[in-house]
Design an enzyme around this catalytic site. Sequence first.
Site, PDB file in Angstrom:
ATOM      1  N   LYS A   1       0.805  -1.140   0.053  1.00 59.79           N
ATOM      2  CA  LYS A   1       0.085   0.036  -0.101  1.00 59.79           C
ATOM      3  C   LYS A   1       0.983   1.248  -0.265  1.00 59.79           C
ATOM      4  O   LYS A   1       1.598   1.419   0.967  1.00 59.79           O
ATOM      5  CB  LYS A   1      -0.940  -0.003   1.272  1.00 59.79           C
TER       6      LYS A   1
ATOM      7  N   ASP B   1      -3.154   4.299  -2.176  1.00 60.51           N
ATOM      8  CA  ASP B   1      -4.071   4.769  -1.028  1.00 60.51           C
ATOM      9  C   ASP B   1      -4.296   6.346  -1.028  1.00 60.51           C
ATOM     10  O   ASP B   1      -3.644   6.781  -0.106  1.00 60.51           O
ATOM     11  CB  ASP B   1      -3.727   4.163   0.265  1.00 60.51           C
TER      12      ASP B   1
ATOM     13  N   LYS C   1      -7.017   8.248  -1.412  1.00 61.72           N
ATOM     14  CA  LYS C   1      -8.533   8.585  -1.140  1.00 61.72           C
ATOM     15  C   LYS C   1      -8.930   9.816  -1.591  1.00 61.72           C
ATOM     16  O   LYS C   1      -9.198  10.999  -0.943  1.00 61.72           O
ATOM     17  CB  LYS C   1      -8.410   8.710   0.390  1.00 61.72           C
TER      18      LYS C   1
ATOM     19  N   ASP D   1     -13.221  15.094  -4.094  1.00 62.10           N
ATOM     20  CA  ASP D   1     -13.403  16.349  -4.594  1.00 62.10           C
ATOM     21  C   ASP D   1     -14.447  16.284  -5.546  1.00 62.10           C
ATOM     22  O   ASP D   1     -15.440  15.527  -5.427  1.00 62.10           O
ATOM     23  CB  ASP D   1     -11.716  16.504  -5.809  1.00 62.10           C
TER      24      ASP D   1
ATOM     25  N   THR E   1     -11.003   4.365   9.964  1.00 60.98           N
ATOM     26  CA  THR E   1     -10.535   3.471  11.381  1.00 60.98           C
ATOM     27  C   THR E   1     -10.104   4.372  12.506  1.00 60.98           C
ATOM     28  O   THR E   1     -10.263   3.945  13.625  1.00 60.98           O
ATOM     29  CB  THR E   1      -9.844   2.349  11.068  1.00 60.98           C
TER      30      THR E   1
ATOM     31  N   ARG F   1       2.318  -0.640  11.057  1.00 64.20           N
ATOM     32  CA  ARG F   1       3.093  -0.364  12.113  1.00 64.20           C
ATOM     33  C   ARG F   1       3.538  -1.525  12.668  1.00 64.20           C
ATOM     34  O   ARG F   1       4.835  -2.062  12.982  1.00 64.20           O
ATOM     35  CB  ARG F   1       2.688   0.494  13.177  1.00 64.20           C
TER      36      ARG F   1
HETATM   37  O1  C5P Z   1       0.264   1.350  10.838  1.00 68.89           O
HETATM   38  P1  C5P Z   1      -1.140   1.052  10.767  1.00 68.89           P
HETATM   39  O2  C5P Z   1      -1.357  -0.664  10.955  1.00 68.89           O
HETATM   40  O3  C5P Z   1      -2.189   1.394  11.603  1.00 68.89           O
HETATM   41  O4  C5P Z   1      -1.706   1.620   9.171  1.00 68.89           O
HETATM   42  C1  C5P Z   1      -2.774   1.410   8.537  1.00 68.89           C
HETATM   43  C2  C5P Z   1      -2.848   2.263   7.288  1.00 68.89           C
HETATM   44  O5  C5P Z   1      -3.906   2.298   6.888  1.00 68.89           O
HETATM   45  C3  C5P Z   1      -2.191   3.509   7.238  1.00 68.89           C
HETATM   46  O6  C5P Z   1      -1.541   3.642   6.149  1.00 68.89           O
HETATM   47  C4  C5P Z   1      -3.559   4.357   7.153  1.00 68.89           C
HETATM   48  O7  C5P Z   1      -3.345   5.586   6.360  1.00 68.89           O
HETATM   49  C5  C5P Z   1      -4.374   3.227   6.271  1.00 68.89           C
HETATM   50  N1  C5P Z   1      -5.922   3.479   6.477  1.00 68.89           N
HETATM   51  C6  C5P Z   1      -6.546   3.720   7.771  1.00 68.89           C
HETATM   52  N2  C5P Z   1      -7.833   3.522   7.986  1.00 68.89           N
HETATM   53  C7  C5P Z   1      -8.649   4.090   6.655  1.00 68.89           C
HETATM   54  C8  C5P Z   1      -7.995   4.011   5.533  1.00 68.89           C
HETATM   55  C9  C5P Z   1      -6.610   3.753   5.325  1.00 68.89           C
HETATM   56  O8  C5P Z   1      -5.786   3.622   8.862  1.00 68.89           O
HETATM   57  N3  C5P Z   1      -9.858   4.109   7.077  1.00 68.89           N
END
Ligand code: C5P
Length: 227
Positions: free
Chosen positions: A30, A59, A61, A64, A118, A208
């Site tokens: 991603k 990603d 998002k 617009d 999330t 992470r």
């Molecule tokens: O580090 P972590 O596992 O929390 O990363 C989640 C990834 O998913 C990040 O890149 C974040 O930008 C992305 N994301 C998210 N929630 C969303 C859409 C994308 O956490 N609804």
Amino acid sequence: MQLCVALDLPTKEENLDLIHKIKDYPVWLKVGLRSYIRDGEEFLKDIKKINPDFKIFLDLKLYDIPNTMADAAESIMGLGVDMFNVHASAGKRAMKEVMERLSCYENRPIVLAVTALTSFNEDEFNNVYGSSIAQKADQFAKDAHESGLDGVVCSAYESASIKNITDKSFMSLTPGIRPFGEDAGDQQRVADVAFAKSAHVDFIVVGRPIYNSKNPAEVVQKILEQI
Ligand code: C5P
């Protein structure tokens, strides 16, 4: 269910180093706002040079006016990525225009709509959307489904309900996954791999817990075993 690894490291070199470590695993990668703004299309090419079989989820998002979103979607088409996303809150007209613009291409990428980030808890979400997360996520999913998109980005907790009210084949991609109970960080609605599997999630996104680990390949291997 497939694993999508978030490349959210501070530099391109660190992201490439992570990709090298996991290059033999059948995962999606991603590329988010940070990496794409900084490293651009060149980074996408670097990924394919390491392993041409890597699938890429861009990603960004998109949010617009309909014409601008459709123009952007067409530019994304030229990048050769396998999946990208838009915000469902941009509305049905915008989502429909995106899909209409891509309809003349044979190999268009998968297009997903973000329902509720999330990182939102109920109070924060209500402040912005004036609704509960569950209710609005369902409505956004219906809108995306009716607009011809392929699926949604949602939390693992909304996936089952969304599939019920749309279609079993309507995809769900869920961030906020903490495979083995790791620290949630800024995520509010986290779930583990087993829960995501039970909710018939199609893609889990993990950032992470993989890139902050001393041995990212081992974490990827363990997640794939659970999947
Ligand atoms: O580090 P972590 O596992 O929390 O990363 C989640 C990834 O998913 C990040 O890149 C974040 O930008 C992305 N994301 C998210 N929630 C969303 C859409 C994308 O956490 N609804």
